[in-house]
Design a protein around this motif. Structure first.
Motif, short mmCIF file in Angstrom:
data_model
loop_
_atom_site.label_atom_id
_atom_site.label_comp_id
_atom_site.label_asym_id
_atom_site.label_seq_id
_atom_site.Cartn_x
_atom_site.Cartn_y
_atom_site.Cartn_z
N ASN A 159 29.28 22.86 -32.26
CA ASN A 159 28.61 23.71 -31.59
C ASN A 159 28.34 24.80 -32.16
O ASN A 159 27.70 25.66 -32.06
CB ASN A 159 30.12 24.61 -31.10
N TYR A 162 24.85 22.97 -33.86
CA TYR A 162 23.67 21.27 -33.45
C TYR A 162 22.28 21.56 -33.14
O TYR A 162 21.95 21.05 -33.36
CB TYR A 162 24.43 22.09 -31.91
N LYS A 163 21.68 23.32 -33.61
CA LYS A 163 20.44 23.62 -33.06
C LYS A 163 19.97 23.64 -34.40
O LYS A 163 18.74 22.40 -34.33
CB LYS A 163 20.41 25.76 -33.14
N ASN A 186 35.28 18.70 -20.90
CA ASN A 186 34.14 19.78 -21.09
C ASN A 186 33.31 20.75 -22.21
O ASN A 186 32.14 20.93 -22.44
CB ASN A 186 35.17 20.78 -20.77
N LYS A 189 30.94 17.74 -22.95
CA LYS A 189 29.74 17.84 -22.41
C LYS A 189 28.98 19.12 -22.32
O LYS A 189 28.12 18.52 -22.23
CB LYS A 189 31.01 17.92 -20.59
N GLN A 190 29.53 19.93 -22.11
CA GLN A 190 28.80 21.12 -22.78
C GLN A 190 27.76 21.06 -24.02
O GLN A 190 27.10 21.59 -24.37
CB GLN A 190 30.07 22.27 -22.91
N ILE A 193 25.10 18.99 -23.09
CA ILE A 193 23.96 20.16 -22.32
C ILE A 193 23.02 20.66 -23.27
O ILE A 193 22.03 21.13 -23.13
CB ILE A 193 24.66 20.84 -21.18
N MET A 194 23.85 20.93 -24.39
CA MET A 194 23.00 21.80 -25.46
C MET A 194 22.32 20.95 -25.88
O MET A 194 21.14 22.23 -26.26
CB MET A 194 23.78 23.15 -25.85
N ASN B 472 22.13 30.27 -24.71
CA ASN B 472 21.94 29.13 -24.52
C ASN B 472 23.49 29.50 -22.91
O ASN B 472 23.90 30.48 -23.16
CB ASN B 472 22.03 28.43 -24.98
N LYS B 474 26.53 28.76 -24.23
CA LYS B 474 27.23 29.18 -24.25
C LYS B 474 27.24 30.47 -24.77
O LYS B 474 28.33 31.42 -25.92
CB LYS B 474 27.35 27.76 -26.04
N PHE B 477 22.11 33.14 -28.76
CA PHE B 477 20.67 33.67 -28.55
C PHE B 477 20.17 32.66 -29.78
O PHE B 477 20.35 31.95 -30.28
CB PHE B 477 21.07 35.16 -29.38
N VAL B 478 19.10 31.82 -28.20
CA VAL B 478 18.42 30.85 -28.80
C VAL B 478 16.69 31.54 -28.65
O VAL B 478 15.73 30.67 -29.22
CB VAL B 478 18.54 30.06 -27.73
N ARG B 486 20.16 40.74 -36.12
CA ARG B 486 21.33 38.80 -36.50
C ARG B 486 22.10 40.16 -37.59
O ARG B 486 21.15 40.84 -38.17
CB ARG B 486 20.55 38.44 -36.85
N CYS B 625 34.18 27.67 -18.82
CA CYS B 625 33.77 29.21 -20.02
C CYS B 625 32.35 28.35 -20.63
O CYS B 625 32.06 27.93 -21.63
CB CYS B 625 34.70 28.47 -21.19
N PHE B 626 31.44 28.26 -19.02
CA PHE B 626 30.12 27.85 -19.59
C PHE B 626 29.11 28.69 -18.79
O PHE B 626 29.37 29.21 -17.59
CB PHE B 626 29.57 26.60 -19.59
N THR B 630 30.43 24.40 -16.60
CA THR B 630 29.89 22.98 -17.14
C THR B 630 29.11 21.52 -16.28
O THR B 630 28.83 21.20 -16.50
CB THR B 630 31.27 22.18 -17.89
#
Lengths: 313, 642
Positions: A159, A162-163, A186, A189-190, A193-194, B472, B474, B477-478, B486, B625-626, B630
């Motif tokens: 998490n 990952y970027k 979950n 999966k999240q 997705i990211m 995103n 979650k 910031f993207v 930041r 929580c997404f 999800t």
């Protein structure tokens, strides 16, 4: 009229992910049935076994390991040795000492080691990081560049990183990436997705959904494996159809069954046998639960699991 | 002994002497200086900022105050110990929560219209708006040397005749003033009381021109209290008012309050805070506005959550907090205003809308009564958004309820620039997807500069940030841009107003931790809905109407709430904002015996689902929580445009 068994393959299918190059390349995943359910449909790619080569392997004190790697001084030496082991499908390089809270070995040194291994062996390589999200991001970025063209799997993006990891490993250098989460369908999966949101091709992703040594809360790992695999096959959830790799070695060699000396626990018998038993039991459970590949440390475990897979496929 | 002067912005200063070592926040509470401290002095919310002007304070450093601010004297009052004489400045925003809180108290025409339509719906459902309270003017022959009947018999006879009842009860409180009232009014008086079958209970005597009998409906929320006075004969609203709950200084949420009431003398303190400090002044004010005497209030109804009910009557609330979470009472009959020393007729019954569990209280039963889901064939979902989210689902055949802890995020707590919906709160936001420039709507007079951001504003910001691809799923910031900054730990934030643009000279922004906190809050709400629906094996498309109630509801943008996956993705027309349904329900109960009985029935028929022990809840929570969820198939209308 003869009896025709009813087969029940699923509509959902696990992604087939190729690791390595040339004739030693392997494919994990690709099936549309539950683990070892060959009676429902043929399983083209049997589960694969990787052998762990740690950069702190010189501290391994189990006699079997010491004997097996006798004379080896570098990761490349050990990898060459392990590659010859029957049942070894790939080599997993474990960079434990890169951890900034531990030995904090430099990224450059680690990259040099990995490069040496890549030059020495033909089988696919999987890189395991040190678990520090920042260091791993840096390590994977540099290493994926240095090993370009080798189709290496980097375990893993989390998490928090990952970027960076997804962008450098897959987008910039065309390697494969692991997606690591902790025993939760979950969260798994999240993260997938990211990664997809980052334009990482799902076919370049392998999941590490978290495992545990048997007896150490393994039921969480088991139920997560089960649920993810059923979601992928039964519900055709594309965000969960990545193959799963279980890093068994990381879990089993640190528990007290594997570490307690015979003097401390005389009733438990030989320490090495205990550790092998833990490794084999955990790996067998992972494979029957849905893992498509396991990473093991001990040659005896590799032999046992290889036999296990061969008899079931 | 050290002397502390609180210099309150826009009000007179308060001086108090104390012991060296006293905590500044506690001292402010003692001196009745209102300082908003949602975390009750734990040092975690950063809302109790004051500025040291003179003297010294011993201070524990806090992450909420940066070095520059510390230099200029800013402190968290909860982190300060008095060491000597000093003067502290209490900024307006620290106390605004009490006076200018935006609440659903029927003060706007829209709220009044919603209130009216709820009442009409109840009438359509067959609830007869009748009660047993009567005011009757009786005239008696004046006693003479020949007519020697005593006063009480005279009154009894007169009332028996006027109301056709067999018995008349004249209690002590009425008896003592009977002689004088009769004689002052030449034996023509108004008798106010309650018909109890064939008996009439005299509750009040007045001059024959004063025939108003009054009901009082009260909604006690954890954060705010609202109240209406109504004419028990005609149903007309006589006066309405609201204020912050005086218990706030003992903590922002029910758990902190329960802990406080468990301390020595705590029950009395919290009961005083709600009755003496909060309810009494409002009732007295409203009586003045309506030009009635408090003794004409013959019936009261309180709709409140389970904890507030306990603290209101002064019953130990500790069991609410402790496993197995069994409160001391669900319903309670025979409680009178006299028992609680409320400024009303001491004989006036105080109805309590029944609780149905530790975390689903009378505010929900009253709300469900007002929403009318108990009289519909179609499935309805009722959601009360607040510190606790309560949810009721069902129709005329069954009703299920559950509660989830959303935390204080909807009221601006746990959010770095969060605040309650008072002046200066950013309540709505849109963001240009190309330039990323925000447009803010701010509570208060035109030209009001932003101070912070309240619940509805946070929903908008997060939805807009997500739509514009700035964060995103979650909440990280993207996208980079002028507005995305930041910190040294690489934590991103989005600037809504720069230090120059804000009222306080502090930048107003929302950071990744805020967003994460909020995603948990919205996840709690949606997963509760999700878990309850799956418990009865139903899906969101079976929902015919979604009633959204609660203080934050009025400003809440339903489309954005769906976009972030907080509320189920059903057609927006199915959403209906019903305002302060708890107060509406309490009003109906005061006015109508049938409504009161129906509320008890609704409470008794509602099944309580305890989520904390429900095996699927944790899983549903993580999935929720997404942004939006999800399982994206649950939110087909949620979009990311960039």
């Amino acid at each position: 009229m003869s009896f025709v068994p009813k087969t029940a393959p699923f509509s959902g299918k696990i992604n087939a992910v190729t690791l390595g190059t040339g004739d030693k390349a392997i494919v994990i995943g690709g099936q549309n049935v539950l683990p070892f359910y060959t009676f429902d449909a043929a399983i083209e790619n049997a589960p694969k076994v990787g052998v762990e080569i740690s950069d702190v392997a010189d501290t391994w004190d189990v006699p079997g390991l010491v004997d097996f790697y006798a004379g080896c001084t570098t990761m490349a030496d050990r990898a060459k040795k392990a590659e010859e082991l029957p049942g070894c499908d790939f080599i997993a390089l474990n960079f434990v000492s890169a951890d900034p809270n531990g030995a904090n070995r430099s990224v450059e040194e680690c990259v040099a080691d990995a490069k040496a291994v890549a030059d020495a062996i033909a089988k696919p390589i999987v890189v395991l990081g040190c678990k520090n999200v920042e260091k791993d991001a840096d390590l994977f970025t540099k290493m994926s560049e240095a090993l370009a063209g080798k189709n290496v799997l980097f375990m893993s993006a989390k998490n928090e990183n990952y970027k960076t990891v997804g962008a450098s490993v897959v987008l910039a250098n065309g390697q494969k990436v692991g997606a690591e989460t902790a025993d939760d369908i979950n969260l798994a999966k999240q993260l997938n997705i990211m990664l997809k949101g980052l334009n990482v091709n799902p076919e370049a992703v392998v999941m590490d959904i978290g495992t545990a040594a048997v007896g150490y809360g393994y039921e969480y790992a088991a139920s997560t494996l089960d649920r993810i695999r059923l979601a992928a096959l039964q519900q055709s959830d594309a965000d969960l159809q990545m193959p799963i790799m279980a890093l068994v070695c990381n879990d089993v060699w640190g528990v007290k069954e594997s570490t307690a000396s015979e003097e401390d626990e005389p009733a438990w018998g030989c320490r090495e046998e205990r550790a092998i038993s833990m490794e084999v039991a955990t790996a067998a459970a992972d494979l029957t639960g849905g893992a498509d590949a396991v990473v093991l440390r001990h040659p005896a475990s590799v032999a046992a699991i290889q036999k296990f897979i061969a008899e079931l496929i | 002994m050290p002397k502390v002067i609180f210099q309150i912005e826009g009000a007179t200063s308060v001086e108090i002497t104390c012991q060296a070592g006293d905590n500044l926040l506690e001292l402010a509470r003692r001196a009745n200086v209102a300082i908003d401290a949602p975390c009750s002095g734990n040092g975690s919310c950063g809302k109790c900022r004051v500025k040291l002007l003179e003297g010294e304070l011993e201070t524990i450093p806090s992450r909420h105050i940066n070095d520059e601010e510390f230099e200029t004297g800013w402190r968290l009052s909860c982190n300060c110990k008095v060491v000597g004489d000093c003067t502290v400045f209490v900024p307006d925003i620290a106390s605004a929560y009490q006076s200018r809180m935006k609440t659903a108290d029927l003060s706007s025409p829209q709220e009044l219209a919603i209130f009216e339509s709820c009442q009409n719906r109840l009438r359509e459902s067959g609830i007869v708006f009748e009660n047993s309270f009567r005011a009757v003017v009786v005239e008696m022959a004046e006693p003479t040397l020949d007519d020697t009947m005593p006063d009480n018999e005279r009154l009894t006879w007169a009332v028996q005749e006027a109301l056709d009842v067999a018995n008349v009860k004249i209690p002590f409180g009425v008896m003592v003033k009977l002689a004088s009232v009769l004689r002052e009014n030449n034996f023509r008086i108004c008798v106010k009381g309650e018909l109890q079958g064939d008996t009439f209970l005299c509750m009040e005597l007045s001059n024959p021109d004063d025939t108003t009998i009054v009901g009082c409906a009260i909604d006690i929320g954890t954060t705010t209290v609202t109240m209406v006075l109504t004419d028990l004969t005609t149903g007309k609203l006589l006066a309405k008012g609201s204020s912050g709950n005086g218990q706030i200084r003992f903590g922002a949420d029910v758990i902190n309050r329960i802990i406080q009431q468990g301390k020595d003398g705590g029950k009395k303190k919290l009961q005083d805070a709600i009755i003496k400090e909060t309810l009494n002044p409002i009732i007295v004010n409203l009586c003045k506005t309506a030009d009635i005497s408090a003794r004409s209030i013959l019936r009261l109804c309180v709709a409140a959550n389970t904890t507030m009910n306990h603290l209101f009557v002064g019953v130990d609330a500790e069991p609410v907090r402790m496993e197995p979470y069994i409160p001391s009472f669900f319903g309670w009959e025979d409680l009178t205003a006299g028992d609680l020393k409320l400024p009303a007729n001491p004989l006036a019954p105080v109805l309590i809308a029944p609780n149905i569990g530790s975390y689903v209280g009378g505010d929900i039963t009253a709300g469900a009564l007002a929403a009318g889901l108990w009289d519909r064939d179609e499935m309805s979902l009722f959601i009360d958004l607040g510190t606790n989210g309560e949810i009721v689902f069902g129709n005329r055949d069954f009703m299920m309820s559950c509660a989830c802890s959303a935390g204080p995020a909807f009221e601006g707590g746990d959010i770095s620039c969060g605040m309650r919906a008072t002046d200066g709160a950013v309540e709505a936001v849109t963001i240009d997807k190309h330039t990323m420039e925000p447009t803010l709507t701010i509570v208060g007079e035109p030209g009001q500069k932003p101070v912070g951001i309240c619940g509805s504003g946070i929903i908008d910001v997060i939805s807009e940030l997500f739509r514009c691809g700035i964060i995103n799923a979650k909440g990280l910031f993207v996208r980079e841009g002028e507005r995305v900054l930041r910190d040294t730990h690489n934590m991103g934030r989005f600037v809504l107003a720069t230090a120059q643009e804000s009222e306080t000279g502090r930048e107003i922004s929302i950071n990744e931790v805020d967003i994460d906190n909020f995603i948990r809050a919205k996840g709690a709400i949606f997963s509760a809905i999700d878990t309850m629906l799956s418990a009865v094996d139903m899906t969101v498309d079976m929902i015919d109407t979604v009633y959204v109630a609660g203080g934050i509801g009025s400003g809440i943008n339903m489309k954005n709430s769906v976009n972030i996956g907080m509320l189920p993705d059903v057609e927006l027309e199915k959403y209906q904002y019903i305002g302060n349904s708890s107060l509406t329900g309490a009003y109906a109960m005061v006015m109508s015996d049938a409504a009161a009985a129906k509320c008890a029935e609704v409470g008794a028929n509602m099944t309580y689902l305890e989520l904390s022990t429900h095996p699927g809840y944790m899983d549903a929570f993580v999935a929720a929580c997404f942004l939006p969820h999800t399982d994206a198939s649950l939110f087909p209308s949620s979009v990311q445009e960039m």
